[in-house]
Structures are given as C-alpha cells and as structure tokens.
Design an enzyme around this catalytic site. Structure first.
Site, short mmCIF file in Angstrom:
data_model
loop_
_atom_site.label_atom_id
_atom_site.label_comp_id
_atom_site.label_asym_id
_atom_site.label_seq_id
_atom_site.Cartn_x
_atom_site.Cartn_y
_atom_site.Cartn_z
N GLU A 1 -1.18 -5.03 -7.63
CA GLU A 1 -1.80 -5.65 -6.29
C GLU A 1 -2.12 -7.30 -6.75
O GLU A 1 -2.86 -7.57 -7.60
CB GLU A 1 -3.15 -5.04 -5.64
CG GLU A 1 -2.50 -3.79 -5.25
CD GLU A 1 -3.76 -3.05 -4.53
OE1 GLU A 1 -3.66 -1.95 -4.03
OE2 GLU A 1 -4.87 -3.44 -4.55
N SER B 1 -1.60 3.08 2.09
CA SER B 1 -1.58 2.73 0.63
C SER B 1 -2.60 3.62 -0.07
O SER B 1 -3.68 4.14 0.46
CB SER B 1 -2.09 1.44 0.68
OG SER B 1 -2.40 1.15 -0.94
N SER B 2 -2.34 4.18 -1.09
CA SER B 2 -3.19 5.03 -2.03
C SER B 2 -4.33 4.31 -2.53
O SER B 2 -3.87 3.31 -3.40
CB SER B 2 -2.53 5.79 -2.80
OG SER B 2 -1.59 6.77 -2.46
N GLY C 1 -0.21 0.92 -7.14
CA GLY C 1 0.92 -0.33 -7.69
C GLY C 1 0.04 -1.82 -8.05
O GLY C 1 -1.13 -1.79 -7.68
N SER D 1 2.58 -2.21 -4.41
CA SER D 1 1.93 -1.61 -3.23
C SER D 1 2.85 -1.58 -2.27
O SER D 1 3.55 -2.89 -1.78
CB SER D 1 0.68 -2.36 -3.00
OG SER D 1 -0.01 -1.80 -1.67
N GLY D 2 3.19 -0.49 -1.37
CA GLY D 2 3.95 -0.50 -0.39
C GLY D 2 5.54 -0.08 -0.84
O GLY D 2 6.30 -0.15 0.05
N ASN E 1 0.99 -2.25 3.12
CA ASN E 1 1.21 -1.04 3.32
C ASN E 1 0.48 -0.24 4.33
O ASN E 1 -0.98 -0.34 4.12
CB ASN E 1 1.08 -0.21 2.03
CG ASN E 1 1.60 1.26 1.79
OD1 ASN E 1 2.43 1.65 2.94
ND2 ASN E 1 1.80 1.92 0.70
N THR F 1 4.13 6.83 -2.97
CA THR F 1 3.23 8.22 -2.51
C THR F 1 4.53 9.03 -1.79
O THR F 1 4.38 10.23 -2.05
CB THR F 1 2.42 7.65 -1.50
OG1 THR F 1 1.16 6.89 -2.10
CG2 THR F 1 1.70 8.96 -0.87
#
Length: 779
Positions: A302, A76-77, A300, A22-23, A73, A27
C-alpha cells in the site's frame, strides 16, 4: 489438482501465497482456491456439517468483520489471514485452522473520506428490526461512520449481506444467543463513539456534553450490561496505584475522547479474536494430520497519499513475503546450481535484505527505535524521527523529506513510500486500560465478560498496560515465515489491471510496474539466463527414453542414457549435474516435440494395425450377417408357405365348427323355448291350486275365530253378572257387621271412661292419705 497430487506423492505440506497490490483480487482468488480445495478434498458423504463447508462460510464472516472499503478497493482485507487445511491419510479434509495478523484497529474509530469502516457496522444499521432494537439508525448518525460520506457500495445491499453474515454464523456453529451478543457489542461500540465530552467543573476534568451524549452513554451501558456510572467513571477518570494507595486522576476532554476510542478499539479487537477462535473451535483441528495445505491471504503493498503506522506494518509484511519469494525463486535456484556443480555465471537480482534489516534489525532498527520511544512518556514524533535519522543517516533505503521534520521515506521493493510519523507512537502503544477491562469483566452479559477475563493482580496495579504492536506483529510474521519454510510454496501474483476498478481496461504501465515490483519479470529474466528446466536422471529417462530405445537395454545408467539421448538429438544447451540434467529455455520443447513425433509414429502404427483388425472384424461380421440374412429369408418364405397351408386347414376347421355351433345353437334355443313354456304353464296351474287351498284354509280360520269370539263374549257377560251379584251381597253383609261392631265400641268406650275415673279417684285418695300421715308427728 496438481497441488493435491504433489502433496500425496511427496508427503510434504504445501502452501499457496497470494500476493499483489491492494485491490488486485487477492481475497477473491483465495476464496476460489479454497472452494476448489474443499471440493476436491471434501469429506465422504454422510457428514452433517462438514469442515469444508464451515471453512468456506468463514470467509464471508471474516470479511464482514475484517474487510472495509479503501481508496483502491471496495472489499479490502484489513487483516492478514493464513488458512491451514489439514488432510488425513486418505486425502480427505480432516480439520482446519485460521490464523489472523494485525487487524487494523484504528479504523474502528477513525476513517477518511471516501473510505468506510468495517462492513458489519453498515450491515447492522441497514437491518431495520435489529437497528430498531438497538436504537440505531442511518450510519450518518454515528461518529465512527459519518467521518466518510460513503455509506453504500455499488452493487451491494447491506441488508442482504447482513442475512448472509447471519447464515454464515449458523453454519460455523455460533449459537443464536452469541449472535445476538455479537451485534449488541457492535451497537454498543457505535453508541460509545457518539459520547461527547465538555470541560467539567474541576480543572482539567471532563463531563458528558449534553442529553444526546447521555442517551448514547446509557444505551452503551445497557448494551454492555454494566453500570452506567461506572462506565462514565472509566471514561473520565483514571486510578493510579501508589504506595500510599489509589489516586483518582481526572481526564480532560481530549484524554476522555482518547479513552473512549481506546475502549471501542479494544472491544472490537477482542470481538474479532473471539470470532476467529470460535471458527477454529467449530471447525476443529486434526492433531494427527501430517500434511496440510496453507493458503495465505494478506494485505497487499500500500502506498497512499497519507501513509501511517498501518501501511508501515503492511509493507513490512510484504517485504518479508518478497524475501521469501526471492529465497525460493532466486537464491535457492542458484544454490541448486552450486550444489549440482554445473558451470554457470552468477546472476544479479534485487535483494531486499537491507530493507528488512533497516526495519527489524536489533538493537537498531525502525521497530526497535519505535519501541524504545514508546517506553518514554515524553517521546514525540520529532524525537523519534531525529533519532531514526541519526542512526541511519547514510542508509540507501531511508530518505528524509525536505519539508517535514517527522516524515521519512523507505525505498521498498515495490517503490518509495513516505510515512507520516504523527501517529506512529500512539498506534504502536497498544495500551490496555485496566479500568476498561475491569468494567467489562463485571458485565452481567456472559459474552461481554468472557471477552475480558479478570487481569492478574500484578497487571491490575497499573492503569495502563503497554504492549508493542510492531514487535508483536514482527513475532507473528516470524512464526508465519517458519510455517511457510516448512512447506513447499506456490506463488500467485494478482495484478490490478487499472486504478478505476472497471472491467476490460488495462493500464500497461501499471501492469508492468506491478510485474516488476512483484519480482515476476526478474524471475523470468533469471529463468532465461539460467537453466529453467531441470529433471532428475530417472525422471528424464522415464519420459524421454522412448526417443532412443537402443540405449534402454540396461547397459547404461540413467546419467549416461540421458547424455546419449541428448547427443542423439544434437542438443548443446544443457549441463549434467550430480543428480539432475539442466536444460536451457526452449530445449525441453525440442525434446517434447521429438517425443511427440515418436509417440505420433507409434500411434500411427497402432492405428494402422487397429484399422486392419477392425476392417477384418467388420468383414467377418458382415459375412456372418449375410449368412444369417439368407437363412432368415429362406426361413421366412418357408414359414409363409406353411402359414398359408395352416390357414386353409384352419378355415375348414373353423367352418365346420361354426356350422356345428349354429345348428346346436338353434336346437338349444328351441329346446329352451319349449322348456320355458312348460315351466310357465305348470307354474300357473300350481299357483291356482295353491291359491284355492289358501282361500279354504283362510275361511276355516275365520269361522273358527268367529265362533270362539261369540262363546268368549257370552262367558264374559255371565261372569260379570255373577261377580256383580256377589259384590252386592257381600256389601250388605259388611254393613251389618259394621253396625254391630259400632255398638260394641261405644259400650267399651263408656266402660273405659268409668275405669279411668275410678282409678284417678283412688289415686287421689291415696295421695291425700299419705299427705295426712306425713303431717301427724311421730310418737
């Protein structure tokens, strides 16, 4: 460009899997990939709203409604996205489809500091005109947003992002009426979150807490365009269908709050699904397309301080993708060695199949046990955890926390993650409250009622309709894996350089950990241990046949020619398979360097011949130029002499003509002067003569007019006198006639009076006689 070329050459669909923590930038990487694909494979000129433009504009739209700030992030999606870009036979984009996976619904109603809710809420609150229209204000005034004290993001203005979201909606094809309805629904969700409850008059009942909550209740009803009393009833009561009839059950404050949050989550999830469907309908899918490129942007791996059901599903998805990566890179690699029948030793690698079996295996797996626990209303996190540890007591991938009875730890490919099961059951029970659906399906707003079509009669009998989120997500992942298996995958591993979200900072330990967890280091190790370079014999001969042209006379087949070429170069680290040649790491570099030498020598020979040709051409051109220059010089001198002679002759001719012109000009000037003088004299004489004749005629005219005037005045004077005499005479005669006629009139008048008198007397006499006769009796 390589991806598009490979797709056209092989005729097989391709897929790009973007993964990472994540981050790490998944994206943004996905957006860059889509921009490149739409630029290279764009439609022909002349299209109005192109598919590629709508696909690109769907990114900011889905980010506004599906992305949020997390601990790691700012963007973050919170959902998975698979974009399938379809191509026609000419390599142009002909359609697209977007599939989404597991939107984090719980974020709508519950966030932790310093995270944020979805971006669209903050964008709406920051735009003053719409915020005033929907009775909104600063995000700190709303319960669903003020659970975290972070309302702004660094370098991001919410009002500008709101306008970008609106513009993206226009490009995607969402009408202005639907746009207004979308933001009405968002505002209604925020107002619903501010409805608070207090204990009611009845036992275990609830009611609206205060006037502020009543205001938000009324606003939510107005924005949903539904009856406010019916909205309150759906929040505070439930109907239970029995054989005897319907039973209304009141809800306590906690149940009412849970129902309120369930309504908000359901509405937002339906709205998000509607947006995805609208984008797909607007972009359009090409059913005739046989090749496509899929781009997967999914959350991603986590691992937070508190990991709940969402992190479990997200990490499960990453385990599936990691298995796909293992199968493609490791297992398929070694299967190809076996298929080609080459001598090699089995290379060990970390396989996560046991983790996937732990999570998804039926009938005993974490998801299966979770669904089973959700079926029983009295199940608790303790009973679920107890049953989980009973079945997987000795599983190497599952661990139990020492200081907690409900938490469990799973050893994922990226590391160990401890999950808190306090909310597992509630989040997996995707209850659809029938009263909520009936309420909103009866809305006077067509958009809201369209989000909630009427339920079938069987479904409406129960107040709750259970659906397992984990099971549904598992099915979606299985469908995604089938799609990816039908394509040629390409992997992009995004690496997060540091945990501070700052540029130019690299944490070596974190980067190495990500590379190791992502399987990158393992892939490099296997490539070095095996044969990373392989070519079919025809490809090898086509590329490296020029190194040994003596074997290219057709007397050798491709396999023999390949072996001869390798033997000529004295290479030993290779093996010949059935259809391919396998080379150790570094061997292809030797072949390429030798090929480069051959090409270099050939290039030098070509350059030498070309320089000779160019020099000879230059000499020939230079000699022709010298001949041309000499001819030009001689011609120039001859032209100069001829020009001098022609100038002399011209000067003489000019002098002759000038003298002639001067003489003629003087003669003409003198002649013109004489003629001018003569004409002036003649004109003067003629004018004098004309004036004399004119004066004579004028005198004659004056005399004639004078004589005529005297004669006329004399005639008029005599005529006037005669007329006056005649008038006097006629007046005298008229007076005599008048006197005569007057005498006659008087005589006639007297006679008339006498006549009338005698007539009247006669009439009277006759009347008297008649009256007398009438009085005498008849005999």
């Amino acid at each position: 460009m390589f991806l598009l070329s490979l797709m056209h050459l092989t005729g097989k669909s391709q897929s790009i899997l973007v993964s990472g923590e994540s981050g790490a930038g998944k994206t943004e990487t996905t957006k860059l990939i889509m921009q490149y694909l739409t630029f290279v494979g764009g439609r022909a000129a002349g299209d109005d709203r192109t598919v590629e433009q709508q696909v690109l504009e769907s990114n900011p739209l889905l980010e506004a409604f599906g992305n949020a700030r997390t601990v790691r992030n700012d963007n973050s999606s919170r959902f998975g996205k698979f974009v399938e870009i379809q191509f026609d036979s000419n390599g142009r984009i002909s359609g697209a489809a977007i599939r989404t996976y597991l939107l984090e619904r719980s974020r709508v109603v519950q966030i932790t500091d310093p995270e944020r809710n979805y971006h669209c809420f903050y964008q709406l609150c920051s735009f003053e005109r719409d915020a005033e229209k929907y009775k909104l204000g600063h995000p700190s005034h709303f319960h669903y947003l003020n659970q975290s004290k972070v309302y702004e993001l660094d370098g991001v203005r919410n009002s500008e992002e709101y306008l970008k979201t609106r513009r993206a909606m226009d490009i995607v094809g969402i009408s202005h009426a639907d746009q207004e309805s979308i933001f009405r629904v968002l505002a209604a969700i925020l107002h619903v979150g501010n409805i608070e409850f207090s204990p009611g008059k009845e036992h275990d009942s609830s009611a609206v807490k205060n006037d502020k909550s009543r205001f938000h209740l009324q606003m939510a009803a107005d924005l949903f365009m539904c009856d406010v009393d019916l909205l309150l009833a759906t929040l505070c009561t439930r109907s239970i269908q029995t054989r005897e009839g319907s039973i209304i059950k009141v809800l306590d404050c906690n149940a009412a709050v849970a129902g309120r949050d369930a309504l908000a989550k359901t509405v937002y999830a339906r709205l998000f699904d509607w947006l995805v469907d609208k984008i797909n309908m607007s972009v359009g899918q090409d059913i005739n397309s046989k090749i496509q490129i899929g781009v997967l942007d999914i959350y991603g791996f986590e691992c937070f301080k508190d990991n709940s059901f969402e992190q479990f599903c997200i990490n499960f998805a990453n385990e599936k993708l990691q298995q796909h990566f293992n199968e493609h890179v490791f297992k398929m690699e070694q299967e190809e060695y076996g298929k080609e029948e080459i001598n090699w030793s089995y290379i060990e690698f970390v396989d996560n199949q046991d983790v996937l079996e732990l999570i998804e295996k039926k009938p005993i797996g974490i998801i299966a046990l979770l669904d089973e626990a959700c079926m029983f209303p009295k199940s608790t996190p303790e009973t679920f955890s107890t049953k989980l540890f009973q079945h997987f007591r000795s599983h190497p991938r599952l661990g139990k926390e020492k200081f907690s009875q409900t938490d469990f730890t799973v050893s994922h490919y990226a590391g160990k993650v401890t999950y808190h099961t306090d909310t597992f059951l509630d989040k997996n029970r995707d209850y659809v409250v029938v009263e909520h659906c009936n309420l909103l399906s009866s809305s006077k707003c067509p958009f809201v009622s369209g989000l909630f079509p009427l339920l079938p009669e069987e479904s409406s009998r129960s107040s709750y309709k259970f659906s397992s989120v984990a099971a549904r997500f598992k099915q979606q992942l299985q469908a995604l894996m089938e799609t990816l298996n039908s394509t040629e995958p390409h992997y992009i591993r995004c690496v997060k350089p540091n945990s501070l979200n700052r540029p130019q900072i690299f944490e070596n330990a974190s980067v190495i950990h990500q590379l190791r967890c992502g399987g990158v280091l393992e892939a490099v190790r296997i490539s070095l241990a095996g044969y990373p370079t392989r070519r079919t014999y025809s490809e090898f001969v086509d590329r490296f046949g020029l190194i040994a042209p003596e074997f290219m006379d057709g007397s050798y087949d491709d396999k023999a020619a390949t072996e001869k070429i390798l033997q000529k170069l004295k290479l030993e680290n290779f093996q010949l398979g059935r259809t391919k040649v396998f080379l150790r790491a570094g061997q292809i570099g030797i072949l390429d360097s030798r090929r480069a030498e051959v090409l270099d020598n050939a290039a030098k020979c070509i350059q030498r011949r070309l320089r000779t040709f160019i020099t000879r051409q230059y000499f020939t051109i230079l000699r022709s130029a010298a001949f041309s220059l000499q001819a030009c010089c001689r011609g120039h001198i001859a032209r100069k002499i001829y020009a001098a002679k022609r100038e002399t002759a011209a000067a003489i001719s000019i002098q002759k003509y000038i003298r002639m012109w001067l003489t003629r000009h003087a003669h003409l000037k003198l002649n013109f002067s004489a003629i001018t003088i003569q004409s002036h004299v003649r004109g003067f004489v003629t004018r004098q003569r004309f004036l004399h004749v004119k004066e004579h005629r004028a005198a004659t005219f004056v005399q004639a007019f004078w004589r005529m005037s005297k004669a006329r005045s004399s005639f008029l004077r005599h005529q006037t006198s005669i007329v006056a005499i005649q008038c006097l005479w006629r007046c005298k005669q008229a007076k005599k006639e008048l006197r005569r006629l007057s005498k006659l009139f008087r005589k006639f008048y007297i006679l008339s009076l006498l006549y009338f008198y005698f007539v009247s007397q006669l009439y009277l006499t006759i009347n008297i006689r008649i009256m007398y006769l009438e009085t005498i009796p008849q005999s």
